[in-house]
Design an enzyme around this catalytic site. Sequence first.
Site, PDB file in Angstrom:
ATOM      1  N   HIS A  54      11.066  -0.851  10.907  1.00 47.64           N
ATOM      2  CA  HIS A  54      12.511  -0.815  10.753  1.00 47.64           C
ATOM      3  C   HIS A  54      12.984  -2.245  10.511  1.00 47.64           C
ATOM      4  CE1 HIS A  54      12.919   3.153  13.277  1.00 47.64           C
ATOM      5  NE2 HIS A  54      12.241   3.314  12.164  1.00 47.64           N
ATOM      6  N   GLU A  56      14.891  -4.293  12.182  1.00 45.82           N
ATOM      7  CA  GLU A  56      14.796  -5.217  13.311  1.00 45.82           C
ATOM      8  C   GLU A  56      13.347  -5.667  13.511  1.00 45.82           C
ATOM      9  OE1 GLU A  56      15.988  -2.160  13.212  1.00 45.82           O
ATOM     10  OE2 GLU A  56      17.619  -1.827  14.640  1.00 45.82           O
ATOM     11  N   CYS A  79      17.521   1.658  17.145  1.00 45.44           N
ATOM     12  CA  CYS A  79      17.067   2.940  17.693  1.00 45.44           C
ATOM     13  C   CYS A  79      16.556   2.757  19.118  1.00 45.44           C
ATOM     14  CB  CYS A  79      16.021   3.577  16.791  1.00 45.44           C
ATOM     15  SG  CYS A  79      14.531   2.619  16.535  1.00 45.44           S
ATOM     16  N   CYS A  88      13.479   0.021  18.393  1.00 48.81           N
ATOM     17  CA  CYS A  88      13.952  -1.327  18.057  1.00 48.81           C
ATOM     18  C   CYS A  88      14.779  -1.944  19.180  1.00 48.81           C
ATOM     19  CB  CYS A  88      14.775  -1.285  16.781  1.00 48.81           C
ATOM     20  SG  CYS A  88      13.766  -0.889  15.358  1.00 48.81           S
TER      21      CYS A  88
HETATM   22 ZN   LIG Z   1      14.471   1.175  14.768  1.00 52.70          ZN
END
Ligand SMILES: [Zn+2]
Length: 149
Positions: A54, A56, A79, A88
Amino acid sequence: MNTGKQDQTFMLEALQLSKQALPNCRPNPPVGCVLVKDQQIISAGFTQKPGAMHAEAQALAELQLPLIDVCAYVTLEPCSFVGRTPACAQSLIDSKVSRVVIAILDPDPRNNGRGLAMLEAAGIEVKLGVCTSQVQSFLSPYLISATVY
Ligand SMILES: [Zn+2]
């Protein structure tokens, strides 16, 4: 330096970057993240293909931890659940960033405020609602409850 103005500038950078996530990130939402220290971007990331990093995680990947006095700007709430990749919100907590600025909450029912709550519970300063309208108009078409992560 006016923090509010600075927050907008870096959030717009994250938004700009998030556009590069398309189309490979689909069906996940295209998210952008920049990490800032002393008013300089030290790292950045955007959503990779499903199952890969992701935004991040990509921004954190190349950096030596812990991060001291670093602020993370993320277009979407990090998330909070472990899907195909680690959460994350937890990665940001582990990195020891001091502040996280988020444009909009993630309406995904698995998240929806939980990511933000996790960060706050870990003692991180969280600011929500920076550049909301700009981020919303780009990101909302991709925000569905059935994201696979
Ligand atoms: Zn994430």
